[in-house]
Write an enzyme that holds these catalytic residues in place. Structure first.
Site, PDB file in Angstrom:
ATOM      1  N   LYS A   1       0.842  -1.196   0.000  1.00  0.00           N
ATOM      2  CA  LYS A   1       0.000   0.000   0.000  1.00  0.00           C
ATOM      3  C   LYS A   1       0.887   1.260   0.000  1.00  0.00           C
ATOM      4  O   LYS A   1       2.112   1.144  -0.031  1.00  0.00           O
ATOM      5  CB  LYS A   1      -0.963  -0.039   1.196  1.00  0.00           C
TER       6      LYS A   1
HETATM    7  C1  LIG Z   1      -5.701  -4.035   0.794  1.00  0.00           C
HETATM    8  C2  LIG Z   1      -7.146  -3.765   0.852  1.00  0.00           C
HETATM    9  C3  LIG Z   1      -7.924  -4.108   1.970  1.00  0.00           C
HETATM   10  C4  LIG Z   1      -7.394  -4.930   3.091  1.00  0.00           C
HETATM   11  O1  LIG Z   1      -6.284  -4.383   3.706  1.00  0.00           O
HETATM   12  P1  LIG Z   1      -5.518  -5.265   4.798  1.00  0.00           P
HETATM   13  O2  LIG Z   1      -4.710  -4.258   5.543  1.00  0.00           O
HETATM   14  O3  LIG Z   1      -4.673  -6.246   4.038  1.00  0.00           O
HETATM   15  O4  LIG Z   1      -6.546  -5.928   5.631  1.00  0.00           O
HETATM   16  C5  LIG Z   1      -9.245  -3.728   2.016  1.00  0.00           C
HETATM   17  N1  LIG Z   1      -9.804  -3.062   0.983  1.00  0.00           N
HETATM   18  C6  LIG Z   1      -9.106  -2.728  -0.117  1.00  0.00           C
HETATM   19  C7  LIG Z   1      -9.795  -1.963  -1.203  1.00  0.00           C
HETATM   20  C8  LIG Z   1      -7.768  -3.094  -0.231  1.00  0.00           C
HETATM   21  O5  LIG Z   1      -7.078  -2.794  -1.341  1.00  0.00           O
END
Ligand SMILES: *Cc1c(COP(=O)(O)O)cnc(C)c1O
Length: 383
Positions: free
Chosen positions: A186
């Site tokens: 991210k």
């Molecule tokens: C990555 C992601 C999540 C989940 O994030 P985590 O921290 O891995 O639980 C939820 N929604 C979207 C749109 C994502 O891209």
């Protein structure tokens, strides 16, 4: 050089991150403690305004805590875009409620406010917008809709840091609570991690307790507040979603770099946009006027006149050593979710899915790497 692979993503972890985590490891305090408290304070300040930030193990955990604190349970409906990661919908099922999928707007790839309005029933409790790829949803329209129908908004901002809507940072631009992700790829990372942000004191109080077993105060206070006794109370069957201090130490350093990361991404996006214009592709939607896009993902859609289909294009990139991805196969097409979306049509998400491919876009991407991607995309699509 021409044969050096270009990964889909490479994290930016510097000496400052390594030092911060080492310092935490040497400190003798590993789980939720002073580093989490500092990270939460820095994150709340970054969002700006009077918000509470709660550090947790993932965005999924933050979404789950947010919905739980909003009182979602069996019999309730929660409106979710079909174009998202499964986590957005799965937390609805954790609580025994039903996700109601709605289509996207083809020109923004975000949830369509008109489709949201059409999906509202007497059971609807929450709307979960996803700021897709980092482009903000129309939070003004969604907030007005929610107020008209007495609904809450929990926005999934896993893609959207830093981003803003009409001058208001994501986290305080119309939602009742907001979930962020610090997953490895991210826009900033703690390895695994997430944050729930809210300006609502009731949501904050409930989520704080549920984050740690339903205990009425957190571990930091239990071990460091000399006025409190070792005896605590349990007020609900809570979860185990608290962040470690190692992760928080990493997060504080990454948060300090998030604007620099963003500036680097914007530069890469500008280069992609100008180099790929004129090819048989739809370039990614930019922010609405007055909004800021985080540019987590750079997604192309192949037009009908492209010389190959999406899968052929991905294979061509792969043959040239270039990583790519697909965000996402819409949830209504997935085995588990399809039975919950019967009789509904999602023409915009379906059309998008057949054409979409996500190119590498990350802060540490070199000019040479981006030039290789651009050259390969041009070669594949000019045929
Ligand atoms: C990555 C992601 C999540 C989940 O994030 P985590 O921290 O891995 O639980 C939820 N929604 C979207 C749109 C994502 O891209």
């Amino acid at each position: 050089m021409a044969d050096t692979p270009v990964p889909f993503f490479r994290p930016s972890i510097g000496e400052a991150e390594i030092q911060a985590v080492s310092e935490c490891l040497r400190s003798g305090w590993l789980t939720t403690g002073p580093k989490c408290r500092d990270f939460e304070a820095a994150f709340a300040a970054h969002v700006g305004g009077d918000v509470t930030a709660l550090a947790v193990t993932s965005a999924t955990a933050a979404l789950h805590l947010g919905l739980e604190a909003m009182g979602v349970g069996p019999g309730d409906e929660v409106i979710v875009p079909t174009l998202t990661f499964t986590a957005t919908a799965e937390v609805v099922r954790y609580l025994g409620a039903e996700p109601v999928f709605v289509d996207i707007e083809p020109d923004t790839l975000c949830i369509c406010p008109d489709a949201v309005e059409a999906a509202i029933t007497p059971r609807t409790k929450v709307i979960m917008p996803v700021h897709f790829a980092g482009r903000m949803c129309d939070m003004t329209a969604l907030r007005a809709l929610a107020d008209r129908h007495g609904l809450r908004i929990l926005d999934d901002a896993a893609h959207a840091l830093p981003a803003s809507h009409q001058g208001m940072s994501v986290g305080r631009c119309g939602a009742d609570a907001t979930a962020f992700s610090f997953y490895a790829n991210k826009t900033m990372t703690t390895g695994e991690g997430g944050m729930l942000v809210t300006a609502d004191p009731d949501i904050a109080a409930r989520a704080r307790i549920m984050r740690l077993h339903g205990i009425d105060r957190d571990v930091f206070n239990r071990f460091t507040d000399t006025r409190s006794s070792a005896i605590y109370d349990v007020v609900a069957p809570g979860y185990k979603y608290n962040m470690t201090d190692m992760a928080a130490a990493l997060g504080t350093v990454q948060l300090g770099r998030v604007e620099a990361f963003h500036a680097a991404r914007i530069r890469l996006v500008e280069r992609y946009d100008s180099a790929l214009a004129g090819l048989p592709v739809i370039l990614p939607p930019h922010a609405a006027k007055g909004d800021v896009h985080s540019w987590h993902l750079y997604i192309l859609q192949l037009k009908d006149e492209a010389p190959m289909d999406r899968d052929g294009f991905i294979q061509g990139l792969k043959d040239a050593g270039i990583g790519s991805s697909v965000h996402y196969r819409p949830l209504h097409q997935m085995s588990y979710w399809s039975s919950r979306a019967t009789g509904q049509a999602f023409p915009h998400a379906d059309a998008y899915f057949n054409r979409c491919v996500t190119l590498p876009l990350f802060m540490a991407m070199t000019d040479e790497e981006q030039a290789r991607v651009i050259e390969t995309v041009r070669r594949l699509l000019s045929a």
